[in-house]
Design a protein around this motif. Structure first.
Motif, mmCIF file in Angstrom:
data_model
loop_
_atom_site.group_PDB
_atom_site.id
_atom_site.type_symbol
_atom_site.label_atom_id
_atom_site.label_comp_id
_atom_site.label_asym_id
_atom_site.label_seq_id
_atom_site.Cartn_x
_atom_site.Cartn_y
_atom_site.Cartn_z
ATOM 1 N N ASN A 14 -34.253 -13.857 14.860
ATOM 2 C CA ASN A 14 -33.643 -14.635 13.785
ATOM 3 C C ASN A 14 -33.704 -13.951 12.427
ATOM 4 O OD1 ASN A 14 -32.783 -17.096 15.150
ATOM 5 N ND2 ASN A 14 -34.951 -17.443 15.535
ATOM 6 N N VAL A 15 -34.690 -13.086 12.192
ATOM 7 C CA VAL A 15 -34.820 -12.456 10.879
ATOM 8 C C VAL A 15 -33.574 -11.655 10.494
ATOM 9 C CG1 VAL A 15 -36.068 -10.659 9.606
ATOM 10 C CG2 VAL A 15 -37.334 -12.490 10.742
ATOM 11 N N PRO A 16 -32.964 -10.842 11.385
ATOM 12 C CA PRO A 16 -31.731 -10.147 10.981
ATOM 13 C C PRO A 16 -30.612 -11.111 10.597
ATOM 14 C CG PRO A 16 -32.651 -9.159 12.962
ATOM 15 C CD PRO A 16 -33.404 -10.433 12.733
ATOM 16 N N ARG A 17 -30.525 -12.229 11.286
ATOM 17 C CA ARG A 17 -29.485 -13.212 10.973
ATOM 18 C C ARG A 17 -29.768 -13.870 9.622
ATOM 19 N NH1 ARG A 17 -30.160 -17.234 14.244
ATOM 20 N NH2 ARG A 17 -28.007 -17.947 14.354
ATOM 21 N N LEU A 18 -31.042 -14.158 9.344
ATOM 22 C CA LEU A 18 -31.417 -14.716 8.047
ATOM 23 C C LEU A 18 -31.065 -13.747 6.917
ATOM 24 C CD1 LEU A 18 -32.966 -16.733 6.206
ATOM 25 C CD2 LEU A 18 -35.037 -15.440 6.742
ATOM 26 N N LEU A 19 -31.391 -12.478 7.089
ATOM 27 C CA LEU A 19 -31.093 -11.486 6.059
ATOM 28 C C LEU A 19 -29.588 -11.322 5.875
ATOM 29 C CD1 LEU A 19 -33.850 -8.883 6.962
ATOM 30 C CD2 LEU A 19 -33.784 -10.357 4.934
ATOM 31 N N ASP A 89 -39.424 -20.408 -13.791
ATOM 32 C CA ASP A 89 -38.949 -19.654 -12.632
ATOM 33 C C ASP A 89 -39.038 -20.545 -11.402
ATOM 34 O OD1 ASP A 89 -38.411 -17.331 -14.061
ATOM 35 O OD2 ASP A 89 -40.390 -16.462 -13.696
ATOM 36 N N LEU A 90 -38.258 -20.225 -10.383
ATOM 37 C CA LEU A 90 -38.151 -21.099 -9.219
ATOM 38 C C LEU A 90 -38.650 -20.404 -7.955
ATOM 39 C CD1 LEU A 90 -34.627 -22.635 -9.955
ATOM 40 C CD2 LEU A 90 -36.873 -23.544 -10.584
ATOM 41 N N VAL A 91 -39.356 -21.168 -7.133
ATOM 42 C CA VAL A 91 -39.867 -20.671 -5.854
ATOM 43 C C VAL A 91 -39.152 -21.448 -4.752
ATOM 44 C CG1 VAL A 91 -41.881 -20.367 -4.382
ATOM 45 C CG2 VAL A 91 -42.104 -20.100 -6.870
ATOM 46 N N VAL A 92 -38.428 -20.729 -3.905
ATOM 47 C CA VAL A 92 -37.641 -21.327 -2.825
ATOM 48 C C VAL A 92 -38.365 -21.092 -1.504
ATOM 49 C CG1 VAL A 92 -35.421 -21.328 -1.617
ATOM 50 C CG2 VAL A 92 -35.506 -20.843 -4.089
ATOM 51 N N THR A 93 -38.554 -22.153 -0.729
ATOM 52 C CA THR A 93 -39.116 -22.001 0.615
ATOM 53 C C THR A 93 -38.088 -22.460 1.639
ATOM 54 O OG1 THR A 93 -40.151 -24.219 0.611
ATOM 55 C CG2 THR A 93 -41.465 -22.391 -0.242
ATOM 56 N N LEU A 94 -38.061 -21.782 2.762
ATOM 57 C CA LEU A 94 -37.140 -22.174 3.829
ATOM 58 C C LEU A 94 -37.618 -21.626 5.162
ATOM 59 C CD1 LEU A 94 -35.338 -19.371 4.336
ATOM 60 C CD2 LEU A 94 -34.188 -20.163 2.287
ATOM 61 N N GLU A 95 -37.003 -22.113 6.215
ATOM 62 C CA GLU A 95 -37.325 -21.648 7.560
ATOM 63 C C GLU A 95 -36.770 -20.246 7.784
ATOM 64 O OE1 GLU A 95 -37.397 -26.138 7.772
ATOM 65 O OE2 GLU A 95 -36.085 -24.634 6.862
ATOM 66 N N SER A 96 -37.485 -19.457 8.564
ATOM 67 C CA SER A 96 -37.011 -18.107 8.882
ATOM 68 C C SER A 96 -36.070 -18.099 10.078
ATOM 69 C CB SER A 96 -38.203 -17.187 9.176
ATOM 70 O OG SER A 96 -38.994 -17.708 10.228
ATOM 71 N N ASP A 97 -35.881 -19.267 10.727
ATOM 72 C CA ASP A 97 -35.087 -19.300 11.960
ATOM 73 C C ASP A 97 -33.620 -19.642 11.717
ATOM 74 O OD1 ASP A 97 -35.202 -21.974 11.338
ATOM 75 O OD2 ASP A 97 -36.370 -22.559 13.100
ATOM 76 N N THR A 98 -33.168 -19.595 10.466
ATOM 77 C CA THR A 98 -31.781 -19.810 10.038
ATOM 78 C C THR A 98 -31.324 -21.251 10.144
ATOM 79 O OG1 THR A 98 -30.613 -19.319 12.119
ATOM 80 C CG2 THR A 98 -31.210 -17.440 10.738
ATOM 81 N N ASP A 210 -28.224 -31.205 6.042
ATOM 82 C CA ASP A 210 -28.416 -31.203 7.489
ATOM 83 C C ASP A 210 -29.289 -30.023 7.898
ATOM 84 O OD1 ASP A 210 -26.754 -33.378 7.625
ATOM 85 O OD2 ASP A 210 -25.024 -32.258 8.366
ATOM 86 N N LEU A 211 -30.161 -30.257 8.864
ATOM 87 C CA LEU A 211 -30.912 -29.176 9.507
ATOM 88 C C LEU A 211 -30.319 -28.975 10.891
ATOM 89 C CD1 LEU A 211 -34.731 -28.573 9.527
ATOM 90 C CD2 LEU A 211 -33.440 -28.496 11.657
ATOM 91 N N ASP A 212 -29.750 -27.799 11.117
ATOM 92 C CA ASP A 212 -29.027 -27.534 12.361
ATOM 93 C C ASP A 212 -29.879 -26.670 13.281
ATOM 94 O OD1 ASP A 212 -27.279 -27.055 14.393
ATOM 95 O OD2 ASP A 212 -25.702 -26.159 13.155
ATOM 96 N N ALA A 213 -30.573 -27.324 14.215
ATOM 97 C CA ALA A 213 -31.432 -26.591 15.145
ATOM 98 C C ALA A 213 -30.625 -25.710 16.085
ATOM 99 C CB ALA A 213 -32.274 -27.575 15.949
ATOM 100 N N GLY A 214 -29.335 -25.970 16.218
ATOM 101 C CA GLY A 214 -28.490 -25.160 17.086
ATOM 102 C C GLY A 214 -28.276 -23.748 16.581
ATOM 103 N N ARG A 215 -28.594 -23.495 15.309
ATOM 104 C CA ARG A 215 -28.443 -22.140 14.755
ATOM 105 C C ARG A 215 -29.579 -21.234 15.174
ATOM 106 N NH1 ARG A 215 -25.586 -20.671 10.376
ATOM 107 N NH2 ARG A 215 -27.413 -19.581 9.551
ATOM 108 N N ARG A 216 -30.666 -21.804 15.620
ATOM 109 C CA ARG A 216 -31.865 -21.034 15.942
ATOM 110 C C ARG A 216 -31.726 -20.332 17.285
ATOM 111 N NH1 ARG A 216 -35.049 -25.065 17.297
ATOM 112 N NH2 ARG A 216 -35.696 -25.557 15.166
ATOM 113 N N ILE A 217 -32.195 -19.083 17.364
ATOM 114 C CA ILE A 217 -32.376 -18.402 18.644
ATOM 115 C C ILE A 217 -33.833 -18.592 19.054
ATOM 116 C CG2 ILE A 217 -32.397 -16.181 19.840
ATOM 117 C CD1 ILE A 217 -30.198 -15.234 17.974
ATOM 118 N N GLY A 218 -34.039 -19.161 20.230
ATOM 119 C CA GLY A 218 -35.403 -19.414 20.679
ATOM 120 C C GLY A 218 -35.849 -20.837 20.385
ATOM 121 N N GLU A 219 -37.099 -21.120 20.734
ATOM 122 C CA GLU A 219 -37.647 -22.464 20.600
ATOM 123 C C GLU A 219 -38.288 -22.668 19.230
ATOM 124 O OE1 GLU A 219 -37.352 -24.865 22.887
ATOM 125 O OE2 GLU A 219 -36.140 -23.453 24.061
#
Length: 247
Positions: A14-19, A89-98, A210-219
């Protein structure tokens, strides 16, 4: 300036897709930093990040062993606050699984720049969890209800990684709690952070996303039983704290 703090555990697919997603939105990270905190992955997550040579200003932060998202966020926040020159300044957090919808970030950043201390991507205030199992959605709703009741947090979504914080409110959190700011190592850490910042009178706002779990590769890395135990500990501490507070 925006600093991204993104925990990752076994997300080499997922990291390449996130980048790639970030590369398509340079306005989000221009002049800032993207911190990928590898939480002791046993796959090649760290190697993939280390080999990246694209335009995103990626910094790899490595935890030697897996300690959970709470420890990863703590490590990332401390480094992010060293990089932030100003409290606005702003700090953004998000999932790495896209699964985070980066198209929602413009609205979230606008709210933060307009005065909100914390902006939540909310799946329970007009958004939705798409493609996830009933256990994940049910746990998220139950956690939101329980934390609102025990901590007095005026927010409907308390567990999502996808947030924007003003650097100043995170600094206040660490000044008030020091090493105890994030005690929960697991997924309950996000509710813990929100409860502690709420008690510091943080202005908390929500954007429907919306959080789209279908975008994730893997569990998903969320484990139901350990997460429930984490919320139980958290709620017990919150009740005890409110009982000790002066009338």
């Amino acid at each position: 300036m925006q600093v991204f703090v993104i925990p990752a555990f076994n997300e080499e697919a997922n990291v390449p897709r996130l980048l790639h997603d970030l590369e398509q939105r340079p306005a989000l990270w221009a002049g800032g930093h993207v911190l990928l905190v590898d939480d002791g992955s046993t796959d090649d997550t760290a190697g993939v990040a280390a080999a990246y040579d694209g335009p995103v200003p990626l910094m790899l932060v490595r935890q030697i062993r897996n300690q959970g998202p709470g420890r990863a966020f703590d490590r990332g926040f401390r480094l992010a606050l060293e990089l932030c020159d100003r409290d606005d300044d702003l700090v953004v957090t998000l999932e790495s699984d896209t699964t985070s919808d980066l198209d929602a970030l413009d609205a979230m950043l606008t709210r933060a720049r307009s005065g909100a201390d914390v902006v939540l991507a909310s799946v329970h205030a007009g958004g939705a969890i798409v493609g996830a199992g009933r256990h994940r959605a049910g746990l998220s709703r139950a956690a939101s209800f329980a934390v609102r009741a025990t901590a007095g947090v005026d927010a409907r979504t308390v567990s999502s990684f996808f947030r924007v914080y003003r650097a100043g409110i995170l600094r206040r959190g660490y000044l008030a709690h020091d090493r105890g700011f994030i005690r929960e190592g697991g997924f309950a850490c996000k509710a813990e952070i929100l409860g502690k910042l709420s008690r510091l009178d943080a202005v908390i706002e929500e954007i429907p996303v919306d959080l789209d779990a279908g975008r994730r590769i893997g569990e998903s890395k969320l484990k139901v039983l350990p997460t429930m135990m984490g919320y139980t500990r958290l709620m017990a501490r919150q009740v005890a704290t409110r009982m000790r507070a002066p009338a």
